[in-house]
Design a protein around this motif. Structure first.
Motif, mmCIF file in Angstrom:
data_model
loop_
_atom_site.group_PDB
_atom_site.id
_atom_site.type_symbol
_atom_site.label_atom_id
_atom_site.label_comp_id
_atom_site.label_asym_id
_atom_site.label_seq_id
_atom_site.Cartn_x
_atom_site.Cartn_y
_atom_site.Cartn_z
ATOM 1 N N LYS A 163 0.805 -1.227 0.000
ATOM 2 C CA LYS A 163 0.000 0.000 0.000
ATOM 3 C C LYS A 163 0.837 1.275 0.000
ATOM 4 O O LYS A 163 0.441 2.284 -0.558
ATOM 5 N N ASP A 164 2.002 1.216 0.702
ATOM 6 C CA ASP A 164 2.803 2.433 0.811
ATOM 7 C C ASP A 164 3.742 2.615 -0.384
ATOM 8 O O ASP A 164 4.610 3.469 -0.367
ATOM 9 N N ARG A 165 3.595 1.770 -1.396
ATOM 10 C CA ARG A 165 4.460 1.894 -2.575
ATOM 11 C C ARG A 165 3.620 2.351 -3.754
ATOM 12 O O ARG A 165 2.462 2.005 -3.876
ATOM 13 N N LYS A 166 4.259 3.122 -4.632
ATOM 14 C CA LYS A 166 3.507 3.666 -5.764
ATOM 15 C C LYS A 166 4.243 3.427 -7.076
ATOM 16 O O LYS A 166 5.453 3.539 -7.138
ATOM 17 N N TRP A 167 3.483 3.104 -8.105
ATOM 18 C CA TRP A 167 4.041 2.981 -9.446
ATOM 19 C C TRP A 167 3.533 4.186 -10.225
ATOM 20 O O TRP A 167 2.433 4.173 -10.746
ATOM 21 N N GLY A 168 4.329 5.245 -10.263
ATOM 22 C CA GLY A 168 3.906 6.476 -10.926
ATOM 23 C C GLY A 168 4.278 6.474 -12.398
ATOM 24 O O GLY A 168 4.889 5.520 -12.883
ATOM 25 N N PRO A 169 3.919 7.546 -13.105
ATOM 26 C CA PRO A 169 4.249 7.638 -14.534
ATOM 27 C C PRO A 169 5.751 7.631 -14.800
ATOM 28 O O PRO A 169 6.192 7.114 -15.828
ATOM 29 N N GLN A 170 6.560 8.165 -13.848
ATOM 30 C CA GLN A 170 8.019 8.136 -14.066
ATOM 31 C C GLN A 170 8.524 6.705 -14.080
ATOM 32 O O GLN A 170 9.466 6.376 -14.777
ATOM 33 N N ALA A 171 7.875 5.854 -13.266
ATOM 34 C CA ALA A 171 8.288 4.455 -13.180
ATOM 35 C C ALA A 171 8.134 3.784 -14.544
ATOM 36 O O ALA A 171 9.057 3.128 -15.036
ATOM 37 N N THR A 172 6.978 3.993 -15.155
ATOM 38 C CA THR A 172 6.753 3.448 -16.497
ATOM 39 C C THR A 172 7.719 4.087 -17.480
ATOM 40 O O THR A 172 8.257 3.420 -18.360
ATOM 41 N N GLY A 173 7.949 5.393 -17.312
ATOM 42 C CA GLY A 173 8.883 6.118 -18.183
ATOM 43 C C GLY A 173 10.278 5.526 -18.134
ATOM 44 O O GLY A 173 10.952 5.416 -19.156
ATOM 45 N N ILE A 174 10.718 5.143 -16.958
ATOM 46 C CA ILE A 174 12.063 4.563 -16.802
ATOM 47 C C ILE A 174 12.165 3.245 -17.554
ATOM 48 O O ILE A 174 13.120 3.006 -18.296
ATOM 49 N N ILE A 175 11.170 2.385 -17.381
ATOM 50 C CA ILE A 175 11.184 1.079 -18.065
ATOM 51 C C ILE A 175 11.196 1.305 -19.578
ATOM 52 O O ILE A 175 11.975 0.696 -20.317
#
Ligand SMILES: [Mn+2]
Length: 268
Positions: free
Chosen positions: A53-65
Motif C-alpha cells: 500500500k505504501d508503494r507507488k508505481w507512478g508515470p516516471q516508473a513506467t517512463g524509466i522502463i
C-alpha cells in the motif's frame, strides 16, 4: 531536448522504483540525457515490494522502463544484474529479450582492456547473509558469480592464460564475508581481485565511489537514485567517471569527495 551525451558504457543501480524516497524523476532525466553502447542495470532498479500500500508505481516508473527498453532499441546492449530488492528478476536468469540480458553477474571489458566484475553486491553484505546457512550462501554465491567468472576464464584461455579456480576463491570469499571485521567495499574488492578481475562495479550500499588502488585494481560503486542520484560512465577512452544529477546540470568527478564538494558549492 538537448543533444544526448555519448558514452561507451553507463552503470546505474538502486533506483528502487516504487519505493518511498526513490528519485525516479531524476533517474528518468538521467536516462534521457545519454546514449551508449552498453547499459548496465546493477540491481535494485525496481523495488519488489511495490505491490504494498505504501508503494507507488507512478508515470516516471513506467517512463524509466520505457527509456531503458528504448536504449536497447537504439542499439545499446542492456545488461541487468538483479539485486536483493528486485530478486524476483533472479528467477528469470538467462533470459534475453532483444538487446536485454538478465544474468546474476557480468564480465565487462573496458575499451582499454580492464576486466570488470559487474554484480549488485548484496551477497557480500553480512546483513543480507548472516541468517542464511553457509551452504545456502555458498550455492548462492556460486550461482551469482558464476557467469562473470566463466566469461573471464573463457577470455583467459583465449589469451593463453591459465584459468582461475573460482570455486576455491568463492569458498574462501564466503568464509571471509561470513567473518566479522570486514567492510563491504574490501570484501567485494578482495573477492574480485582474487578471482582475477581488474576491478569491480557494484551498487547496493548507496555509497558512490571510484577508487583506484596502488596495484591498479579499481573499485566502483554506482551509488543510487534515492539519496545520491549518481551513476558511473565509461568514456570512449576507457576512463571511468562518477556523475551526479545536480539541480541544474550533471556534475562530474573522479571520486565522491570531489563531487560532494562540487554539490556543496552549487546553487539550489
Ligand atoms: Mn541492494
Amino acid at each position: 531536448m538537448a543533444e544526448r551525451q555519448a558514452y561507451r558504457s553507463v552503470f546505474i543501480s538502486d533506483i528502487h522504483i516504487g519505493a518511498v524516497g526513490s528519485q525516479s524523476d531524476e533517474a528518468l532525466r538521467f536516462l534521457e540525457s545519454f546514449e551508449c553502447e552498453y547499459l548496465y542495470l546493477v540491481g535494485d532498479i525496481i523495488d519488489g515490494w511495490v505491490g504494498r500500500k505504501d508503494r507507488k508505481w507512478g508515470p516516471q516508473a513506467t517512463g524509466i522502463i520505457r527509456e531503458i527498453l528504448e536504449h536497447g532499441n537504439r542499439g545499446a546492449v542492456v545488461r541487468y544484474t538483479p539485486g536483493n530488492h528486485d530478486a524476483f528478476m533472479r528467477r528469470i536468469h538467462g533470459v534475453q529479450l532483444g538487446n536485454l540480458d538478465i544474468e546474476p553477474s557480468f564480465l565487462h571489458e573496458t575499451v582499454d582492456g580492464k576486466d570488470l566484475l559487474v554484480v549488485h553486491g548484496d551477497i557480500f553484505d553480512r546483513s543480507c547473509t548472516k541468517y542464511q546457512p553457509l551452504a545456502f550462501v555458498g550455492a548462492w554465491a556460486y550461482e551469482v558469480l558464476g557467469l562473470a567468472n566463466a566469461s573471464l576464464n573463457k577470455k583467459r584461455s583465449r589469451d593463453g592464460k591459465r584459468p582461475i579456480d573460482f570455486t576455491t576463491v568463492t569458498k574462501k570469499g564466503i568464509k571471509k564475508f561470513i567473518g566479522k571485521a570486514t567492510h563491504y567495499e574490501s570484501l567485494v574488492g578482495n573477492y574480485a581481485r582474487e578471482a582475477g578481475f581488474d576491478g569491480v562495479v557494484c551498487g547496493h550500499v548507496h555509497r558512490p565511489q571510484i577508487v583506484t588502488e596502488e596495484d591498479g585494481f579499481v573499485y566502483v560503486n554506482t551509488g543510487d537514485f534515492v539519496e545520491n542520484c549518481t551513476a558511473v560512465v565509461e568514456h570512449f577512452d576507457g576512463r571511468l567517471e562518477l556523475l551526479r544529477m545536480g539541480p541544474e546540470k550533471i556534475e562530474r568527478g573522479s571520486n565522491w569527495e570531489a563531487l560532494k564538494r562540487l554539490a556543496a558549492g552549487s546553487t539550489k
